[in-house]
Design a protein around this motif. Structure first.
Motif, PDB file in Angstrom:
ATOM      1  N   GLY A 362       0.819  -1.208   0.000  1.00 61.88           N
ATOM      2  CA  GLY A 362       0.000   0.000   0.000  1.00 61.88           C
ATOM      3  C   GLY A 362       0.854   1.259   0.000  1.00 61.88           C
ATOM      4  N   ALA A 363       1.911   1.259   0.802  1.00 62.52           N
ATOM      5  CA  ALA A 363       2.818   2.403   0.815  1.00 62.52           C
ATOM      6  C   ALA A 363       3.478   2.589  -0.551  1.00 62.52           C
ATOM      7  CB  ALA A 363       3.875   2.218   1.895  1.00 62.52           C
ATOM      8  N   GLY A 364       3.815   1.473  -1.194  1.00 60.02           N
ATOM      9  CA  GLY A 364       4.409   1.552  -2.524  1.00 60.02           C
ATOM     10  C   GLY A 364       3.466   2.126  -3.559  1.00 60.02           C
ATOM     11  N   MET A 365       2.156   1.986  -3.332  1.00 61.68           N
ATOM     12  CA  MET A 365       1.171   2.516  -4.270  1.00 61.68           C
ATOM     13  C   MET A 365       1.175   4.036  -4.324  1.00 61.68           C
ATOM     14  SD  MET A 365      -1.910  -0.118  -3.344  1.00 61.68           S
ATOM     15  CE  MET A 365      -3.203   0.976  -3.957  1.00 61.68           C
ATOM     16  N   THR A 366       1.762   4.689  -3.329  1.00 59.81           N
ATOM     17  CA  THR A 366       1.822   6.152  -3.340  1.00 59.81           C
ATOM     18  C   THR A 366       2.964   6.673  -4.207  1.00 59.81           C
ATOM     19  OG1 THR A 366       3.269   6.310  -1.402  1.00 59.81           O
ATOM     20  CG2 THR A 366       0.897   6.193  -0.989  1.00 59.81           C
ATOM     21  N   LEU A 367       3.897   5.808  -4.607  1.00 66.23           N
ATOM     22  CA  LEU A 367       5.077   6.244  -5.347  1.00 66.23           C
ATOM     23  C   LEU A 367       4.757   6.931  -6.682  1.00 66.23           C
ATOM     24  CD1 LEU A 367       7.541   3.286  -4.668  1.00 66.23           C
ATOM     25  CD2 LEU A 367       7.430   5.523  -3.535  1.00 66.23           C
ATOM     26  N   PRO A 368       3.711   6.487  -7.434  1.00 64.18           N
ATOM     27  CA  PRO A 368       3.405   7.214  -8.672  1.00 64.18           C
ATOM     28  C   PRO A 368       3.113   8.691  -8.452  1.00 64.18           C
ATOM     29  CG  PRO A 368       2.316   5.093  -8.686  1.00 64.18           C
ATOM     30  CD  PRO A 368       2.916   5.249  -7.323  1.00 64.18           C
TER      31      PRO A 368
END
Length: 380
Positions: A362-368
């Motif tokens: 989920g945290a990685g989903m904010t990278l974009p």
């Protein structure tokens, strides 16, 4: 070029077809993991199976730009409906690994053809693409709201019953498909700019937005039901909570159609961050029904807005005869996220519990959102 009258026969048929398809897809998204759990598959197995569907979807999407220059979009939609029904029926006959894998491959191909075909169809008119996409996605969200609830109730009897119902609903979607306008295949413009289309300003933003929306959908149809089940929620409660997320997505979709053009970039950034943060918290609060519902609602609103604004921006950034390719490009990135998100969780659950694994993804989903910051296209 046809107008985007929301009350025309074609617009109503497009929306109705998306709604019916989504009921079937939403039901399958809950019933398949529950059947896998009942059969004895592990969390890793379920993640790998979901990733198989995403790989199929991604590979098919890579060929859709070529396909839409040769066949009308309504034929892709009709084929997708039949393929989804076949996917659901296959695992009712056998829950062995090979039928499960084939079913996931068929579902991935179906999703690629249906969403690319239906979204491409509605943006081929005058006016803002966001409004046309919002109408279709709004009705689709209603279908995704009803489908999981239907699957949860029927799965109390048997997940196979839920999948049989999903197949029947999918086939009913052939009726509105036959009422669509027969638009011709795309013809590439003679003055097409050089380079890959997905790298053009506007299209690149839509593609990165698809990563966030795709990862959210992948987890919602794979590990979120598993996390809820592991936290002690009943099958009916699992279906209801997934419907909360899809209902919130409906709200986000409706709001996206009202966002003004100059605010699209900011809305995309906010939506991507909210989707990732809320998803990261989902497994941690899975045992608390009110908190789980609240977190799923936040992620749904954000993802609903992102999945409309991304493709709309991409479609409006290219020549009308390239809109199909732009929609396919955003869908390919979405499909890549559908593959990567559950696979990442599947890899981590071997070493850590499910809750922190989902939190990391989920945290990685904010990278974009960081990839989009500062791009001129986001201010369009």
């Amino acid at each position: 070029m046809p107008s985007r009258d929301p009350l025309s026969r074609d617009a109503v048929a497009s929306a109705a077809g998306a709604g019916i398809y989504s009921v079937s897809l939403g039901a399958a998204g809950v019933a398949l993991p529950l059947l896998a759990l009942q059969t004895g598959y592990s969390a890793f197995d379920i993640g790998a199976l979901t990733a198989t569907s995403a790989v199929s979807q991604m590979l098919v999407r890579l060929a859709l730009a070529w396909a839409m220059r040769r066949w009308a979009d309504w034929t892709l939609i009709a084929g997708a409906v039949i393929t989804l029904a076949a996917s659901c029926l296959l695992v009712t006959l056998s829950s062995a690994m090979v039928p499960f894998v084939i079913a996931q491959l068929l579902q991935g191909a179906s999703r690629a053809c249906f969403w690319t075909g239906s979204q491409t169809h509605v943006v081929r008119g005058t006016g803002r693409a966001a409004g046309a996409l919002a109408q279709v996605n709004l009705v689709a969200s209603v279908g995704l709201l009803c489908g999981p609830l239907l699957a949860g109730v029927l799965s109390e009897i048997a997940p196979e019953l839920a999948l049989g119902a999903a197949a029947a609903v999918a086939l009913a979607g052939l009726v509105p498909t036959l009422l669509l306008d027969r638009l011709p295949p795309f013809t590439p413009p003679p003055d097409r700019p050089p380079g890959r289309l997905w790298r053009r300003p506007g299209v690149d933003v839509g593609c990165w937005a698809g990563v966030s929306a795709g990862a959210w959908r992948a987890l919602l149809t794979s590990y979120v039901p598993v996390a809820l089940d592991a936290a002690g929620q009943s099958a009916t409660a699992v279906g209801a909570l997934i419907s909360v997320a899809n209902g919130a997505q409906l709200l986000g979709t409706g709001l996206a159609g009202r966002i003004r053009s100059h605010l699209t970039g900011r809305a995309l950034l906010s939506g991507i961050v909210a989707t990732g943060v809320a998803t990261a918290l989902t497994a941690a609060v899975a045992g608390n029904t009110p908190l789980a519902a609240a977190v799923l609602a936040v992620s749904g609103v954000a993802a609903g807005a992102v999945q409309v604004l991304g493709p709309a921006l991409a479609a409006e950034s290219v020549h009308p005869e390239e809109r199909g390719e732009a929609i396919a490009a955003t869908g390919t990135f979405r499909a890549a996220a559908l593959f990567a998100a559950p696979l990442a969780v599947a890899g981590m659950v071997v070493l850590v519990p499910l809750a922190p694994a989902i939190a990391v993804v989920g945290a990685g989903m904010t990278l974009p959102a960081f990839a989009l910051r500062g791009r001129d296209a986001t201010s369009q």
